[in-house]
Design an enzyme around this catalytic site. Structure first.
Site, PDB file in Angstrom:
ATOM      1  N   ASP A  89       0.853  -1.184   0.000  1.00 55.49           N
ATOM      2  CA  ASP A  89       0.000   0.000   0.000  1.00 55.49           C
ATOM      3  C   ASP A  89       0.892   1.239   0.000  1.00 55.49           C
ATOM      4  O   ASP A  89       1.823   1.354   0.808  1.00 55.49           O
ATOM      5  CB  ASP A  89      -0.922   0.015   1.215  1.00 55.49           C
ATOM      6  CG  ASP A  89      -2.134  -0.888   1.029  1.00 55.49           C
ATOM      7  OD1 ASP A  89      -2.206  -1.591  -0.002  1.00 55.49           O
ATOM      8  OD2 ASP A  89      -3.008  -0.895   1.909  1.00 55.49           O
ATOM      9  N   HIS A 140      -6.085   2.644  -4.910  1.00 52.14           N
ATOM     10  CA  HIS A 140      -6.278   2.688  -3.457  1.00 52.14           C
ATOM     11  C   HIS A 140      -7.118   3.901  -3.066  1.00 52.14           C
ATOM     12  O   HIS A 140      -7.077   4.325  -1.922  1.00 52.14           O
ATOM     13  CB  HIS A 140      -4.912   2.718  -2.761  1.00 52.14           C
ATOM     14  CG  HIS A 140      -4.953   2.374  -1.299  1.00 52.14           C
ATOM     15  ND1 HIS A 140      -5.843   1.468  -0.746  1.00 52.14           N
ATOM     16  CD2 HIS A 140      -4.193   2.817  -0.260  1.00 52.14           C
ATOM     17  CE1 HIS A 140      -5.626   1.375   0.550  1.00 52.14           C
ATOM     18  NE2 HIS A 140      -4.641   2.185   0.875  1.00 52.14           N
ATOM     19  N   HIS A 144      -8.351   8.679  -0.276  1.00 49.91           N
ATOM     20  CA  HIS A 144      -8.162   7.848   0.918  1.00 49.91           C
ATOM     21  C   HIS A 144      -9.019   8.374   2.077  1.00 49.91           C
ATOM     22  O   HIS A 144      -8.491   8.810   3.119  1.00 49.91           O
ATOM     23  CB  HIS A 144      -6.690   7.820   1.328  1.00 49.91           C
ATOM     24  CG  HIS A 144      -6.322   6.625   2.169  1.00 49.91           C
ATOM     25  ND1 HIS A 144      -6.575   6.560   3.520  1.00 49.91           N
ATOM     26  CD2 HIS A 144      -5.716   5.461   1.855  1.00 49.91           C
ATOM     27  CE1 HIS A 144      -6.140   5.404   4.002  1.00 49.91           C
ATOM     28  NE2 HIS A 144      -5.611   4.716   3.005  1.00 49.91           N
ATOM     29  N   HIS A 239       3.162  -2.302   4.077  1.00 49.09           N
ATOM     30  CA  HIS A 239       3.185  -0.873   3.802  1.00 49.09           C
ATOM     31  C   HIS A 239       4.598  -0.461   3.398  1.00 49.09           C
ATOM     32  O   HIS A 239       5.575  -0.782   4.089  1.00 49.09           O
ATOM     33  CB  HIS A 239       2.719  -0.085   5.021  1.00 49.09           C
ATOM     34  CG  HIS A 239       1.241  -0.159   5.244  1.00 49.09           C
ATOM     35  ND1 HIS A 239       0.658  -1.179   5.961  1.00 49.09           N
ATOM     36  CD2 HIS A 239       0.222   0.637   4.809  1.00 49.09           C
ATOM     37  CE1 HIS A 239      -0.665  -1.000   5.979  1.00 49.09           C
ATOM     38  NE2 HIS A 239      -0.953   0.086   5.283  1.00 49.09           N
TER      39      HIS A 239
END
Length: 267
Positions: A89, A140, A144, A239
């Site tokens: 991510d 993504h 966000h 991450h």
């Protein structure tokens, strides 16, 4: 709402940047599915793989949710084989993605990078390198949202998905096909929004507390966590802001392969 239809092309064609969209004034973007979004449950769910595992080390929750939501083109665990889908991510750049890419290139290991709008705007060279190296880029979300996609209206969710999709297509000539929910917050309705836009929603069957740059896990402990949770159909969420992940990545890839696992990409 913009008026165009996603066509189904092979993953290879998408990654090569071949045209996967055509202008079609008579067909809306939601032509991919006939679900009535207004009738679907929008109760917020916070995904996590949990701490219960079967005899093959697979998270029980991943298996249960896979059965429940597979019809929405959602994956909570991969194929029931010794394969790993390695995913990162990328909300913002913290200086470790180049190291991660170098390790993946050295190990000839494919991965999926889920990017936000901020990341897409600020890191063009890294994204170009991801694509050149044969990795997949996933959506993504543009913004966000802190409270998750279900906190937005259907129209707002669609606009968010489309904004990043168009930006990546126009700036990198790349057609994204995978979506990951910010913070793993989703609902049945939000799954249907992504599905109608033509996305496959990719969750995870392994994640750990690696996202805070100021509270990084000990490298040996982090590596052990990754090793101990190997299971058929692993979807690893790491991450890329994590120094520990960047440093242990090569050792983890070597270990997983020594245990008979293969790193692949979602078909």
């Amino acid at each position: 709402m913009s008026l165009f239809k996603h066509l189904v092309f092979s993953r290879t064609a998408r990654r090569l940047g071949m045209s996967a969209l055509i202008l079609c004034l008579s067909v809306p973007v939601f032509a991919a599915s006939s679900r009535d979004l207004s009738s679907l449950d929008n109760t917020i769910q916070n995904w996590g793989q949990g701490v219960q595992f079967n005899s093959r080390n697979q998270p029980v929750s991943s298996l249960d949710f896979q059965k429940k939501y597979a019809s929405f083109q959602a994956d909570f665990i991969g194929p029931d084989e010794k394969v790993i889908w390695l995913t990162f991510d990328e909300g913002y750049e913290n200086g470790y993605t180049e190291q991660i890419l170098n390790t993946l290139r050295e190990k000839k290991c494919p991965a999926v990078f889920f990017i936000t709008g901020q990341y897409a705007r600020e890191n063009p060279e890294l994204i170009k390198q991801m694509i050149a190296d044969g990795h997949m880029i996933g959506n993504h979300s543009w913004a966000h949202p802190a409270k998750g996609m279900p906190s937005l209206s259907v129209e707002e969710q669609t606009a968010d998905l489309e904004k990043l999709h168009r930006y990546v297509k126009e700036n990198y000539n790349y057609e994204m096909t995978l979506f990951r929910y910010p913070a793993g917050i989703f609902s049945e309705q939000s799954l249907a929004v992504a599905e109608k836009y033509g996305y496959r929603s990719l969750f995870w069957s392994f994640a750990y507390a690696d996202w805070d740059p100021n509270q990084q896990p000990d490298q040996s402990q982090a590596l052990k966590k990754l090793q101990d949770r190997l299971h058929p159909g692993s979807i690893y969420l790491l991450h890329a802001v994590s120094a520990a992940n960047a440093d242990i990545l090569g050792d983890f890839i070597d270990y997983a392969r020594s245990e008979g696992y293969e790193f692949t990409l979602p078909e």
